[in-house]
Design a protein around this motif. Structure first.
Motif, PDB file in Angstrom:
ATOM      1  N   GLU A 167       0.831  -1.204   0.000  1.00  0.00           N
ATOM      2  CA  GLU A 167       0.000   0.000   0.000  1.00  0.00           C
ATOM      3  C   GLU A 167       0.866   1.254   0.000  1.00  0.00           C
ATOM      4  OE1 GLU A 167      -2.399  -0.527   3.443  1.00  0.00           O
ATOM      5  OE2 GLU A 167      -4.030  -1.486   2.350  1.00  0.00           O
ATOM      6  N   ASP A 168       1.936   1.225   0.785  1.00  0.00           N
ATOM      7  CA  ASP A 168       2.848   2.373   0.818  1.00  0.00           C
ATOM      8  C   ASP A 168       3.459   2.623  -0.558  1.00  0.00           C
ATOM      9  OD1 ASP A 168       2.327   2.676   3.474  1.00  0.00           O
ATOM     10  OD2 ASP A 168       4.162   1.680   4.162  1.00  0.00           O
ATOM     11  N   PHE A 169       3.875   1.550  -1.223  1.00  0.00           N
ATOM     12  CA  PHE A 169       4.476   1.709  -2.543  1.00  0.00           C
ATOM     13  C   PHE A 169       3.459   2.248  -3.554  1.00  0.00           C
ATOM     14  CE2 PHE A 169       7.999  -1.223  -1.316  1.00  0.00           C
ATOM     15  CZ  PHE A 169       9.033  -0.395  -1.705  1.00  0.00           C
ATOM     16  N   LYS A 170       2.216   1.806  -3.435  1.00  0.00           N
ATOM     17  CA  LYS A 170       1.194   2.292  -4.358  1.00  0.00           C
ATOM     18  C   LYS A 170       0.927   3.776  -4.129  1.00  0.00           C
ATOM     19  CE  LYS A 170      -3.453   1.275  -6.090  1.00  0.00           C
ATOM     20  NZ  LYS A 170      -4.636   0.400  -5.974  1.00  0.00           N
ATOM     21  N   LEU A 171       0.818   4.161  -2.852  1.00  0.00           N
ATOM     22  CA  LEU A 171       0.613   5.572  -2.550  1.00  0.00           C
ATOM     23  C   LEU A 171       1.836   6.389  -2.977  1.00  0.00           C
ATOM     24  CD1 LEU A 171      -1.232   7.687  -1.307  1.00  0.00           C
ATOM     25  CD2 LEU A 171      -0.198   7.202   0.922  1.00  0.00           C
ATOM     26  N   GLY A 172       3.039   5.850  -2.761  1.00  0.00           N
ATOM     27  CA  GLY A 172       4.247   6.539  -3.201  1.00  0.00           C
ATOM     28  C   GLY A 172       4.291   6.706  -4.704  1.00  0.00           C
ATOM     29  N   HIS A 173       3.768   5.702  -5.433  1.00  0.00           N
ATOM     30  CA  HIS A 173       3.707   5.802  -6.894  1.00  0.00           C
ATOM     31  C   HIS A 173       2.794   6.949  -7.312  1.00  0.00           C
ATOM     32  CE1 HIS A 173       3.548   4.547 -11.099  1.00  0.00           C
ATOM     33  NE2 HIS A 173       2.224   4.560 -11.025  1.00  0.00           N
ATOM     34  N   TYR A 174       1.636   7.075  -6.637  1.00  0.00           N
ATOM     35  CA  TYR A 174       0.728   8.172  -6.930  1.00  0.00           C
ATOM     36  C   TYR A 174       1.383   9.524  -6.627  1.00  0.00           C
ATOM     37  CZ  TYR A 174      -3.522   5.500  -7.934  1.00  0.00           C
ATOM     38  OH  TYR A 174      -4.459   4.690  -8.516  1.00  0.00           O
ATOM     39  N   MET A 175       2.144   9.581  -5.540  1.00  0.00           N
ATOM     40  CA  MET A 175       2.765  10.833  -5.117  1.00  0.00           C
ATOM     41  C   MET A 175       4.129  11.063  -5.766  1.00  0.00           C
ATOM     42  SD  MET A 175       0.410  11.934  -3.174  1.00  0.00           S
ATOM     43  CE  MET A 175       1.240  13.362  -2.487  1.00  0.00           C
ATOM     44  N   LYS A 176       4.531  10.140  -6.675  1.00  0.00           N
ATOM     45  CA  LYS A 176       5.794  10.249  -7.409  1.00  0.00           C
ATOM     46  C   LYS A 176       7.010  10.291  -6.470  1.00  0.00           C
ATOM     47  CE  LYS A 176       3.595  12.686 -11.273  1.00  0.00           C
ATOM     48  NZ  LYS A 176       3.044  11.447 -11.736  1.00  0.00           N
ATOM     49  N   ILE A 177       6.965   9.454  -5.438  1.00  0.00           N
ATOM     50  CA  ILE A 177       8.102   9.305  -4.524  1.00  0.00           C
ATOM     51  C   ILE A 177       9.000   8.187  -5.051  1.00  0.00           C
ATOM     52  CG2 ILE A 177       8.805   8.768  -2.157  1.00  0.00           C
ATOM     53  CD1 ILE A 177       6.119   9.817  -1.219  1.00  0.00           C
ATOM     54  N   PRO A 178      10.312   8.390  -5.149  1.00  0.00           N
ATOM     55  CA  PRO A 178      11.198   7.343  -5.676  1.00  0.00           C
ATOM     56  C   PRO A 178      11.089   6.053  -4.868  1.00  0.00           C
ATOM     57  CG  PRO A 178      12.354   9.438  -5.512  1.00  0.00           C
ATOM     58  CD  PRO A 178      11.036   9.635  -4.838  1.00  0.00           C
ATOM     59  N   PRO A 179      11.055   4.894  -5.530  1.00  0.00           N
ATOM     60  CA  PRO A 179      10.905   3.612  -4.824  1.00  0.00           C
ATOM     61  C   PRO A 179      11.987   3.359  -3.778  1.00  0.00           C
ATOM     62  CG  PRO A 179      10.547   3.322  -7.175  1.00  0.00           C
ATOM     63  CD  PRO A 179      11.051   4.707  -6.994  1.00  0.00           C
ATOM     64  N   ALA A 181      13.617   5.543  -1.984  1.00  0.00           N
ATOM     65  CA  ALA A 181      13.323   6.371  -0.808  1.00  0.00           C
ATOM     66  C   ALA A 181      12.173   5.773  -0.004  1.00  0.00           C
ATOM     67  CB  ALA A 181      12.988   7.799  -1.240  1.00  0.00           C
ATOM     68  N   MET A 182      11.161   5.251  -0.702  1.00  0.00           N
ATOM     69  CA  MET A 182      10.045   4.608  -0.012  1.00  0.00           C
ATOM     70  C   MET A 182      10.521   3.390   0.763  1.00  0.00           C
ATOM     71  SD  MET A 182       6.999   5.963  -0.309  1.00  0.00           S
ATOM     72  CE  MET A 182       6.073   4.500   0.093  1.00  0.00           C
ATOM     73  N   PHE A 183      11.376   2.593   0.133  1.00  0.00           N
ATOM     74  CA  PHE A 183      11.850   1.375   0.789  1.00  0.00           C
ATOM     75  C   PHE A 183      12.682   1.709   2.033  1.00  0.00           C
ATOM     76  CE2 PHE A 183      15.035  -2.037   1.266  1.00  0.00           C
ATOM     77  CZ  PHE A 183      14.181  -3.100   1.476  1.00  0.00           C
ATOM     78  N   MET A 184      13.548   2.709   1.942  1.00  0.00           N
ATOM     79  CA  MET A 184      14.356   3.093   3.096  1.00  0.00           C
ATOM     80  C   MET A 184      13.477   3.612   4.228  1.00  0.00           C
ATOM     81  SD  MET A 184      17.408   2.241   2.701  1.00  0.00           S
ATOM     82  CE  MET A 184      17.953   3.068   4.197  1.00  0.00           C
TER      83      MET A 184
END
Length: 366
Positions: A167-179, A181-184
């Motif tokens: 879910e975090d990765f999907k929301l990060g994709h919508y918000m254009k956050i680099p993967p 950075a999301m993983f860290m």
């Protein structure tokens, strides 16, 4: 028998409605004392507590059948594509869980991550594995409450955390956050939360009750042939049959697109948080969710199709902000609001004694 207990309660009771004395049936090795259990009598649940367990059973089978019927072909095609292109010792006595329990719990988490992930991705509602993991280890390894908790954590929480990460990765994709950075952020957050939980050891009444029901007493003495709630096992069958009826209706009336949108797992799982949540939590949730969804879909359908997930995240963020805000402004100063929604059962007599012969002013005598 249920008239002796509160309708809406997560407590454990004797047949007379008194609180069950758990410490009296535990031996020095934190194992059930059968003689003491027989003397005190069977363990009873409130009506809502028993119904929630039944709905959990139904939701589990409904999730598997629903995903198989409505998404099975897509999963099979994606699985073939993936294969085409991409060629312990026992725990110590304190944890009680043997090595095969850890492997079984991990297998359950892996198996159910895909179907529950499909339901979550399409409906934003995640059915849980908490009850079925407790049920399985309760039958395979009865009388060990700590082992039951550990099995639940490895089987249910592992799957839940996997879904949360996705879910975090999907929301990060919508918000254009680099993967990366999301993983860290996920890894660092996980480490901090684990250390915090280990240091604070927060109490959880429902978690404790579950360890008693499924681990100490065991499902056979509650939901099996030795218990009073064996009828709840029929919910497994009901949950499996319900998606089949929806699928048959969809095949019979293919021009009715709305039939395919009926998700039995969502309908069932929506009520599984009734403990500790109360009815007023659900009414506010339904009003806000229905109003925002209807307005957006009815008048701004294009916007809704692109931004509904962001809207869901915004509502959850607003809920978290208000929780902190109300605690700082009201909770810290012990300021409360007395209204009908704050009553435990919406009834002024909900706090009356349930044991015979106990008298209280303004309450009926049993």
């Amino acid at each position: 028998m249920a008239k002796n207990f509160p309708i809406f309660s997560d407590g454990l009771f004797t047949s007379t409605g008194q609180s069950y004395n758990i410490s009296a049936i535990i031996d020095p090795k934190f194992h059930i004392d059968i003689d003491a259990y027989d003397r005190q009598g069977p363990l009873y649940l409130s009506t809502i507590f028993a119904m929630i367990y039944g709905l959990n059973f139904a939701c589990l089978t409904a999730t598997v059948v629903h995903v198989f019927l409505f998404h099975g072909r897509d999963i099979w095609q994606l699985s073939k594509s993936a294969f085409k292109y991409k060629k312990m010792d026992y725990y110590n006595e304190q944890l009680q869980l043997p090595w095969w329990g850890v492997l079984l719990a991990c297998g359950i988490a892996v198996f159910f991550t895909l179907p529950i992930g499909v339901i979550t991705a399409t409906t934003n509602k995640s059915p849980g594995l908490n009850v079925i993991t407790e049920y399985i280890i309760g039958y395979l390894y009865p009388g060990f409450p700590v082992a039951n908790i550990c099995f639940k954590v490895y089987g249910y929480i592992s799957m839940k955390q996997a879904i949360t990460f996705l879910e975090d990765f999907k929301l990060g994709h919508y918000m254009k956050i680099p993967p990366r950075a999301m993983f860290m952020a996920q890894v660092v957050g996980t480490i901090i939360s684990a250390l915090e939980a280990l240091g604070l050891v927060p109490s959880d009444h429902m978690f404790y009750d579950a360890s008693v029901i499924w681990g100490l007493v065991g499902p056979r003495r509650i939901f099996g042939d030795l218990g009073h709630y064996s009828a709840t096992n029929w919910f497994f069958l009901g949950g499996a049959v319900a998606p089949i009826l929806v699928w048959l209706a969809h095949k019979a009336f293919p021009d009715k697109d709305w039939i395919r949108l009926i998700s039995i797992p969502v309908l069932l799982s929506a009520s599984l948080n009734m403990l500790p949540a109360t009815a007023v939590n659900y009414t506010s949730w339904v009003v806000i969710g229905f109003a925002s969804g209807f307005i957006a879909y009815r008048y701004h359908r294009d916007w809704w199709s692109r931004h509904n997930y962001v809207l869901s995240g915004a509502l959850e963020a607003g809920l978290a902000f208000m929780a902190v805000f109300l605690y700082l402004c009201l909770g810290m100063w012990h300021v409360g609001l007395e209204w009908w929604g704050s009553e435990s059962e919406g009834c002024p007599l909900a706090s009356c004694p349930t044991a015979p012969g106990v008298f209280a002013k303004g309450c009926p005598t049993l």
